[in-house]
Design a protein around this motif. Structure first.
Motif, PDB file in Angstrom:
ATOM      1  N   TRP A 228       0.834  -1.206   0.000  1.00 31.96           N
ATOM      2  CA  TRP A 228       0.000   0.000   0.000  1.00 31.96           C
ATOM      3  C   TRP A 228       0.866   1.252   0.000  1.00 31.96           C
ATOM      4  O   TRP A 228       1.820   1.376   0.768  1.00 31.96           O
ATOM      5  CB  TRP A 228      -0.917  -0.020   1.225  1.00 31.96           C
ATOM      6  CG  TRP A 228      -1.715   1.245   1.409  1.00 31.96           C
ATOM      7  CD1 TRP A 228      -2.335   1.964   0.441  1.00 31.96           C
ATOM      8  CD2 TRP A 228      -1.954   1.936   2.639  1.00 31.96           C
ATOM      9  NE1 TRP A 228      -2.964   3.060   0.987  1.00 31.96           N
ATOM     10  CE2 TRP A 228      -2.743   3.067   2.332  1.00 31.96           C
ATOM     11  CE3 TRP A 228      -1.596   1.697   3.957  1.00 31.96           C
ATOM     12  CZ2 TRP A 228      -3.164   3.961   3.310  1.00 31.96           C
ATOM     13  CZ3 TRP A 228      -2.028   2.591   4.930  1.00 31.96           C
ATOM     14  CH2 TRP A 228      -2.794   3.700   4.610  1.00 31.96           C
ATOM     15  N   ASN A 229       0.512   2.201  -0.857  1.00 30.06           N
ATOM     16  CA  ASN A 229       1.262   3.453  -0.971  1.00 30.06           C
ATOM     17  C   ASN A 229       0.754   4.442   0.083  1.00 30.06           C
ATOM     18  O   ASN A 229      -0.013   5.364  -0.214  1.00 30.06           O
ATOM     19  CB  ASN A 229       1.116   4.029  -2.378  1.00 30.06           C
ATOM     20  CG  ASN A 229       2.035   5.219  -2.609  1.00 30.06           C
ATOM     21  OD1 ASN A 229       2.798   5.624  -1.726  1.00 30.06           O
ATOM     22  ND2 ASN A 229       1.964   5.798  -3.793  1.00 30.06           N
ATOM     23  N   TYR A 230       1.174   4.242   1.320  1.00 30.55           N
ATOM     24  CA  TYR A 230       0.727   5.099   2.416  1.00 30.55           C
ATOM     25  C   TYR A 230       1.279   6.513   2.316  1.00 30.55           C
ATOM     26  O   TYR A 230       0.769   7.439   2.954  1.00 30.55           O
ATOM     27  CB  TYR A 230       1.150   4.485   3.758  1.00 30.55           C
ATOM     28  CG  TYR A 230       2.638   4.495   3.991  1.00 30.55           C
ATOM     29  CD1 TYR A 230       3.260   5.569   4.602  1.00 30.55           C
ATOM     30  CD2 TYR A 230       3.429   3.433   3.560  1.00 30.55           C
ATOM     31  CE1 TYR A 230       4.630   5.593   4.789  1.00 30.55           C
ATOM     32  CE2 TYR A 230       4.794   3.452   3.751  1.00 30.55           C
ATOM     33  CZ  TYR A 230       5.390   4.524   4.362  1.00 30.55           C
ATOM     34  OH  TYR A 230       6.743   4.552   4.542  1.00 30.55           O
ATOM     35  N   GLN A 231       2.336   6.699   1.532  1.00 35.99           N
ATOM     36  CA  GLN A 231       2.932   8.032   1.400  1.00 35.99           C
ATOM     37  C   GLN A 231       2.055   8.983   0.603  1.00 35.99           C
ATOM     38  O   GLN A 231       2.121  10.195   0.787  1.00 35.99           O
ATOM     39  CB  GLN A 231       4.304   7.919   0.749  1.00 35.99           C
ATOM     40  CG  GLN A 231       5.321   7.170   1.596  1.00 35.99           C
ATOM     41  CD  GLN A 231       6.680   7.069   0.922  1.00 35.99           C
ATOM     42  OE1 GLN A 231       6.767   7.080  -0.307  1.00 35.99           O
ATOM     43  NE2 GLN A 231       7.725   6.972   1.712  1.00 35.99           N
ATOM     44  N   GLU A 232       1.229   8.449  -0.277  1.00 34.00           N
ATOM     45  CA  GLU A 232       0.378   9.296  -1.118  1.00 34.00           C
ATOM     46  C   GLU A 232      -1.099   9.172  -0.777  1.00 34.00           C
ATOM     47  O   GLU A 232      -1.910   9.950  -1.272  1.00 34.00           O
ATOM     48  CB  GLU A 232       0.589   8.947  -2.593  1.00 34.00           C
ATOM     49  CG  GLU A 232       1.997   9.254  -3.097  1.00 34.00           C
ATOM     50  CD  GLU A 232       2.137   9.033  -4.586  1.00 34.00           C
ATOM     51  OE1 GLU A 232       1.128   8.648  -5.228  1.00 34.00           O
ATOM     52  OE2 GLU A 232       3.240   9.250  -5.109  1.00 34.00           O
ATOM     53  N   GLU A 233      -1.471   8.184   0.047  1.00 30.31           N
ATOM     54  CA  GLU A 233      -2.880   7.984   0.382  1.00 30.31           C
ATOM     55  C   GLU A 233      -3.077   7.947   1.889  1.00 30.31           C
ATOM     56  O   GLU A 233      -2.204   7.477   2.622  1.00 30.31           O
ATOM     57  CB  GLU A 233      -3.394   6.666  -0.211  1.00 30.31           C
ATOM     58  CG  GLU A 233      -3.464   6.636  -1.725  1.00 30.31           C
ATOM     59  CD  GLU A 233      -3.995   5.308  -2.239  1.00 30.31           C
ATOM     60  OE1 GLU A 233      -4.523   5.285  -3.366  1.00 30.31           O
ATOM     61  OE2 GLU A 233      -3.883   4.298  -1.510  1.00 30.31           O
ATOM     62  N   GLU A 234      -4.213   8.464   2.318  1.00 29.74           N
ATOM     63  CA  GLU A 234      -4.611   8.324   3.709  1.00 29.74           C
ATOM     64  C   GLU A 234      -5.889   7.500   3.782  1.00 29.74           C
ATOM     65  O   GLU A 234      -6.701   7.498   2.857  1.00 29.74           O
ATOM     66  CB  GLU A 234      -4.804   9.683   4.371  1.00 29.74           C
ATOM     67  CG  GLU A 234      -5.894  10.546   3.784  1.00 29.74           C
ATOM     68  CD  GLU A 234      -6.042  11.856   4.527  1.00 29.74           C
ATOM     69  OE1 GLU A 234      -6.278  11.801   5.753  1.00 29.74           O
ATOM     70  OE2 GLU A 234      -5.931  12.920   3.892  1.00 29.74           O
ATOM     71  N   MET A 235      -6.052   6.802   4.878  1.00 27.94           N
ATOM     72  CA  MET A 235      -7.169   5.892   5.038  1.00 27.94           C
ATOM     73  C   MET A 235      -8.354   6.615   5.671  1.00 27.94           C
ATOM     74  O   MET A 235      -8.191   7.368   6.629  1.00 27.94           O
ATOM     75  CB  MET A 235      -6.734   4.718   5.912  1.00 27.94           C
ATOM     76  CG  MET A 235      -7.759   3.630   6.080  1.00 27.94           C
ATOM     77  SD  MET A 235      -7.115   2.281   7.097  1.00 27.94           S
ATOM     78  CE  MET A 235      -5.843   1.642   6.014  1.00 27.94           C
ATOM     79  N   VAL A 236      -9.520   6.378   5.113  1.00 31.51           N
ATOM     80  CA  VAL A 236     -10.743   7.006   5.611  1.00 31.51           C
ATOM     81  C   VAL A 236     -11.589   5.949   6.303  1.00 31.51           C
ATOM     82  O   VAL A 236     -11.971   4.946   5.694  1.00 31.51           O
ATOM     83  CB  VAL A 236     -11.544   7.662   4.466  1.00 31.51           C
ATOM     84  CG1 VAL A 236     -12.832   8.275   5.004  1.00 31.51           C
ATOM     85  CG2 VAL A 236     -10.698   8.716   3.763  1.00 31.51           C
TER      86      VAL A 236
END
Length: 405
Positions: A228-236
């Motif tokens: 998972w690309n956590y650097q560009e996405e945040e979890m909702v």
């Protein structure tokens, strides 16, 4: 690698057996209940008109044999103190001097907390965290998710037990399941599991009665979060769970999960080592798939005390220590992870950190570190100099005054 049904069934069975093996024994449950009652008496004896409320794993039931007991001191809304530090200082001092507890720490983090080490009836340590607050929305939310998703509890307990055992040779003090040490809090791991079940698992494939369901869910989830690309996405974590692109990508290991009860807050605000978490996830899946060829699948991950089919524990649990290097998890570790509580900790009534250099310099040079005239450009007044020469307090108004009798 595509696992066969028989392998996934074995993995699911081992997870269920191991989680049942981890369940608190009758003696451990009684020790925790007695500890809660003792803490309640101590706190309410020092702080009248308060309530002592459990939260975290002790309330939700997501307990491991080594889990802490989390307590919060609650007040009525109109009595809730704006600054909890004076109350915690008072409690900290009483625990050390009045009740004689040997290991007490007062940590002034974002949420100030007192950490106390108690002993069980068998002499085993039980750690207690005491804080002040009137809300515990994360525990309420977790209880709701446990009732909704039966797979949450076994997956969470299995993963947490392994992550707690991980130690990195390149950063020995780091703990992956410690928010204080830049790792994950337990609620962060809960959100990761629930979000994957809600957002990624296809409802048609969510057959909880299937004998291979738990094993398939675990491997698929670890594969997903490892990439998972956590650097560009945040979890909702909202009514419609998903991912949102960040306005600015993060270059460090910072994880962002929107709080389901307050979207302005980040559940994982202390997690700044997500790169390490991903590396450990990859290592776990690699070990599981390698062990599927023969023997017990979990043999290299869990305690050697556990044997397949053993669902009852008759003695204290001794976790396996998994010593990994940066090469094992495929991550470069340049510096140690930040310890958010290192410089704000009081132990046994005194500061844990060393004295400032100013105090040491004062002792070496035989002057008071609070001397207002040292290294000062301002000259002392005549009164002050006269006081120093004649060795009397300069504000003594009766000096050189004859009393009439």
């Amino acid at each position: 690698m595509k696992e066969g049904r028989s392998q996934l069934q074995r993995l699911s069975q081992e997870i269920e057996d191991f989680v049942q093996y981890l369940a608190p024994t009758q003696r451990e449950s009684k020790d925790r209940d007695n500890l809660f009652n003792d803490c309640t008496k101590i706190i309410q004896g020092l702080i009248p008109h308060c309530q002592v409320v459990p939260f975290g794993s002790y309330e939700t039931g997501l307990l491991l044999p080594t889990s802490d007991v989390d307590l919060r001191i609650a007040f009525n809304d109109h009595e809730l103190p704006e600054n909890p530090k004076p109350i915690l200082r008072k409690l900290n001092k009483a625990l050390v001097k009045r009740f004689g507890f040997p290991n007490v720490e007062l940590i002034f983090a974002r949420v100030p907390v007192i950490k106390v080490d108690f002993r069980s009836s068998q002499g085993e340590p039980i750690h207690v965290d005491i804080s002040i607050g009137n809300a515990s929305l994360s525990s309420d939310r977790t209880l709701g998710w446990i009732n909704e998703f039966s797979e949450l509890k076994p997956i969470y307990l299995f993963l947490k037990s392994i992550l707690l055992s991980v130690r990195l040779k390149d950063d020995p003090k780091y703990e992956i399941m410690s928010a204080r040490l830049s790792g994950m809090a337990g609620y962060t791991l809960v959100c990761l599991i629930v979000h994957y079940i809600q957002n990624t698992v296809i409802p048609e494939n969510r057959d909880r009665k299937s004998p291979e369901y738990l094993g398939q869910l675990l491997l698929d989830m670890l594969d997903f979060y490892s990439e998972w690309n956590y650097q560009e996405e945040e979890m909702v974590m909202d009514t419609v769970p998903g991912f949102v692109k960040k306005p600015f990508p993060t270059k460090n290991g910072k994880l962002e999960i929107r709080d389901p009860d307050d979207a302005s807050l980040n559940v994982a605000r202390s997690t700044t080592t997500m790169d390490r978490v991903q590396g450990v996830f990859k290592w776990i899946t690699k070990e599981i798939r390698a062990n599927m060829k023969e023997g017990t699948i979990l043999r290299t991950l869990v305690s050697s005390d556990w044997k397949l089919g053993a669902r009852t524990r008759h003695r204290s649990y001794t976790p396996r220590v998994l010593n990994l290097s940066a090469a094992d998890i495929g991550v470069k570790i340049i510096q140690a992870a930040k310890d958010y509580g290192a410089s704000n900790t009081r132990r046994n009534g005194g500061w844990k950190r060393k004295r400032p250099n100013m105090d040491q310099d004062a002792m070496d040079n035989n002057y008071s570190p609070r001397d207002p005239y040292r290294d000062s450009k301002r000259k002392r007044s005549y009164v002050d100099r006269d006081a120093a020469d004649n060795n009397y307090f300069p504000r003594d108004r009766y000096r050189n005054v004859r009393r009439r009798y």
